[in-house]
Motif scaffolding. Sequence first.
Motif, PDB file in Angstrom:
ATOM      1  N   ASP A 179      22.778  11.631  -8.070  1.00 17.43           N
ATOM      2  CA  ASP A 179      24.032  11.741  -8.813  1.00 17.43           C
ATOM      3  C   ASP A 179      25.122  10.860  -8.203  1.00 17.43           C
ATOM      4  N   VAL A 180      24.834   9.564  -8.122  1.00 19.92           N
ATOM      5  CA  VAL A 180      25.785   8.627  -7.518  1.00 19.92           C
ATOM      6  C   VAL A 180      26.124   7.469  -8.454  1.00 19.92           C
ATOM      7  N   MET A 181      25.640   7.499  -9.697  1.00 17.19           N
ATOM      8  CA  MET A 181      25.826   6.386 -10.615  1.00 17.19           C
ATOM      9  C   MET A 181      26.665   6.807 -11.817  1.00 17.19           C
ATOM     10  N   HIS A 182      27.176   5.803 -12.531  1.00 16.39           N
ATOM     11  CA  HIS A 182      27.797   6.034 -13.835  1.00 16.39           C
ATOM     12  C   HIS A 182      26.697   5.963 -14.890  1.00 16.39           C
ATOM     13  N   GLU A 183      26.371   7.111 -15.472  1.00 20.02           N
ATOM     14  CA  GLU A 183      25.229   7.152 -16.392  1.00 20.02           C
ATOM     15  C   GLU A 183      25.469   6.328 -17.641  1.00 20.02           C
ATOM     16  N   ASP A 184      26.726   6.182 -18.062  1.00 26.19           N
ATOM     17  CA  ASP A 184      27.009   5.398 -19.256  1.00 26.19           C
ATOM     18  C   ASP A 184      26.827   3.905 -19.008  1.00 26.19           C
ATOM     19  N   ILE A 185      27.229   3.446 -17.823  1.00 25.15           N
ATOM     20  CA  ILE A 185      27.007   2.036 -17.482  1.00 25.15           C
ATOM     21  C   ILE A 185      25.515   1.759 -17.332  1.00 25.15           C
ATOM     22  N   ASP A 186      24.799   2.719 -16.762  1.00 23.88           N
ATOM     23  CA  ASP A 186      23.344   2.575 -16.654  1.00 23.88           C
ATOM     24  C   ASP A 186      22.721   2.389 -18.035  1.00 23.88           C
ATOM     25  N   VAL A 187      23.112   3.207 -19.009  1.00 20.68           N
ATOM     26  CA  VAL A 187      22.610   3.048 -20.372  1.00 20.68           C
ATOM     27  C   VAL A 187      22.966   1.668 -20.907  1.00 20.68           C
ATOM     28  N   SER A 188      24.194   1.229 -20.667  1.00 21.70           N
ATOM     29  CA  SER A 188      24.642  -0.078 -21.143  1.00 21.70           C
ATOM     30  C   SER A 188      23.769  -1.199 -20.598  1.00 21.70           C
ATOM     31  N   LEU A 189      23.481  -1.139 -19.304  1.00 20.12           N
ATOM     32  CA  LEU A 189      22.700  -2.209 -18.680  1.00 20.12           C
ATOM     33  C   LEU A 189      21.248  -2.194 -19.156  1.00 20.12           C
ATOM     34  N   HIS A 190      20.727  -1.031 -19.448  1.00 22.69           N
ATOM     35  CA  HIS A 190      19.378  -0.977 -20.020  1.00 22.69           C
ATOM     36  C   HIS A 190      19.361  -1.553 -21.430  1.00 22.69           C
ATOM     37  N   LEU A 191      20.415  -1.338 -22.191  1.00 23.30           N
ATOM     38  CA  LEU A 191      20.503  -1.976 -23.506  1.00 23.30           C
ATOM     39  C   LEU A 191      20.538  -3.496 -23.355  1.00 23.30           C
ATOM     40  N   LEU A 192      21.322  -3.979 -22.390  1.00 22.31           N
ATOM     41  CA  LEU A 192      21.413  -5.424 -22.173  1.00 22.31           C
ATOM     42  C   LEU A 192      20.082  -5.994 -21.688  1.00 22.31           C
ATOM     43  N   ASN A 193      19.303  -5.206 -20.962  1.00 23.36           N
ATOM     44  CA  ASN A 193      17.972  -5.657 -20.532  1.00 23.36           C
ATOM     45  C   ASN A 193      17.115  -6.075 -21.716  1.00 23.36           C
ATOM     46  N   TYR A 223      33.958   9.055  -6.972  1.00 24.42           N
ATOM     47  CA  TYR A 223      33.719   8.770  -8.384  1.00 24.42           C
ATOM     48  C   TYR A 223      33.826   7.274  -8.661  1.00 24.42           C
ATOM     49  N   MET A 224      34.809   6.615  -8.063  1.00 21.25           N
ATOM     50  CA  MET A 224      34.969   5.180  -8.248  1.00 21.25           C
ATOM     51  C   MET A 224      33.808   4.391  -7.638  1.00 21.25           C
ATOM     52  N   GLN A 225      33.211   4.929  -6.574  1.00 21.94           N
ATOM     53  CA  GLN A 225      32.072   4.263  -5.943  1.00 21.94           C
ATOM     54  C   GLN A 225      30.860   4.189  -6.857  1.00 21.94           C
ATOM     55  N   ARG A 226      30.864   5.008  -7.900  1.00 17.47           N
ATOM     56  CA  ARG A 226      29.748   4.985  -8.841  1.00 17.47           C
ATOM     57  C   ARG A 226      29.616   3.625  -9.539  1.00 17.47           C
ATOM     58  N   PHE A 227      30.733   2.917  -9.724  1.00 14.16           N
ATOM     59  CA  PHE A 227      30.647   1.571 -10.304  1.00 14.16           C
ATOM     60  C   PHE A 227      29.747   0.690  -9.437  1.00 14.16           C
ATOM     61  N   LYS A 228      30.071   0.623  -8.149  1.00 17.63           N
ATOM     62  CA  LYS A 228      29.306  -0.200  -7.211  1.00 17.63           C
ATOM     63  C   LYS A 228      27.862   0.249  -7.140  1.00 17.63           C
ATOM     64  N   ASN A 229      27.646   1.559  -7.081  1.00 21.72           N
ATOM     65  CA  ASN A 229      26.283   2.080  -6.969  1.00 21.72           C
ATOM     66  C   ASN A 229      25.436   1.736  -8.185  1.00 21.72           C
ATOM     67  N   PHE A 231      25.757  -0.839 -10.322  1.00 23.93           N
ATOM     68  CA  PHE A 231      25.378  -2.253 -10.352  1.00 23.93           C
ATOM     69  C   PHE A 231      24.412  -2.590  -9.219  1.00 23.93           C
ATOM     70  N   ALA A 232      24.499  -1.876  -8.095  1.00 23.86           N
ATOM     71  CA  ALA A 232      23.541  -2.090  -7.003  1.00 23.86           C
ATOM     72  C   ALA A 232      22.131  -1.703  -7.438  1.00 23.86           C
ATOM     73  N   ALA A 233      22.037  -0.716  -8.317  1.00 19.97           N
ATOM     74  CA  ALA A 233      20.730  -0.294  -8.825  1.00 19.97           C
ATOM     75  C   ALA A 233      20.197  -1.238  -9.894  1.00 19.97           C
ATOM     76  N   HIS A 234      21.059  -2.163 -10.358  1.00 18.72           N
ATOM     77  CA  HIS A 234      20.676  -3.135 -11.387  1.00 18.72           C
ATOM     78  C   HIS A 234      21.052  -4.537 -10.901  1.00 18.72           C
ATOM     79  N   HIS A 237      22.093  -7.680 -13.000  1.00 14.46           N
ATOM     80  CA  HIS A 237      23.331  -7.702 -13.773  1.00 14.46           C
ATOM     81  C   HIS A 237      24.522  -7.908 -12.835  1.00 14.46           C
ATOM     82  N   TRP A 238      25.608  -8.423 -13.391  1.00 10.73           N
ATOM     83  CA  TRP A 238      26.771  -8.716 -12.566  1.00 10.73           C
ATOM     84  C   TRP A 238      28.047  -8.485 -13.376  1.00 10.73           C
ATOM     85  N   ARG A 239      29.143  -8.434 -12.678  1.00  9.72           N
ATOM     86  CA  ARG A 239      30.436  -8.262 -13.336  1.00  9.72           C
ATOM     87  C   ARG A 239      31.480  -9.124 -12.643  1.00  9.72           C
TER      88      ARG A 239
END
Length: 299
Positions: A179-193, A223-229, A231-234, A237-239
Amino acid sequence: MLNVSIIIPAWNEEERIADCLMNATRQTVAPHEVIVVNNRSTDRTCDIVERFQRDHPEAPVILLQQNEDQGLIPTRNFGLNAATGDVLGRIDADCMLKPDWVEVVSGIFTEDPDAMGATGPVVYYDMPAKGAGLAGDDHIRRHTYRADNDQVLLFGSNMAIRASAWHAISGEVCRDPEDVMHEDIDVSLHLLNHGFKTVYSQCMICGISARRMDTSFASFHRYMQRFKNTFAAHPDHWREHHTERRLYALYPWLHMLYPIYQQHLAAKDINPAEKIWFDEQIKLVKSHFDNPEQVDAVE
């Protein structure tokens, strides 16, 4: 027009779930279904949903139980997998959808067959200066909430996915047991995959609570660290922009203002979740008195 399911994961949301359901069902275009997925709530969440179903038998509200795993991601997945609509909207149990949200979402995916995910700005219904807040949120999301050369990232409190796109990624999205990630960003990056197109609409508006700003700085920082976490898992992808930097700058002011404004609301006996779209709901009801053939959209 494509039909839209609304999925609402819920854990101990007795305070806001009734208001959430009222806003989700009183729409200019009726949702195909509104699925509340209860995840081991220990409060009155289920009782309130069941009472709403009894009081509003015409509303397409469905209550499901996800008791196998505790957490947002398995609960979200359970609801998305159970939904039968063409487009799957995902909001939180304290979200208040603008009365035309379903109509806007349906239009986005109907008019753009390449769109696979969509999101929009939010307004904080339990904070003052809502117009300025909405404009500020819209600015941040349009200019910083992006990845991979300006691809739109979805925001979990106000997002929708084409059903076919969800089924394509449902077996791939991260489970994030720590439970260290933003689940919505994770979904977004999988869509972009998959090369799926994600879009942003300024008209797709949702009201949310600013209660995150009432947490300690240590909690907010985690909570803010979830952004970094995330993208580290993906790593593919980059921002370019770091949205959390804007949020860090806002935190001290909103953290100070939030409890003060809650005292004001309590003193005036105002339910901000009920009030956020009240004027628009009244206009909607009046318009249907003038056009009775459309009354089913708001019943």
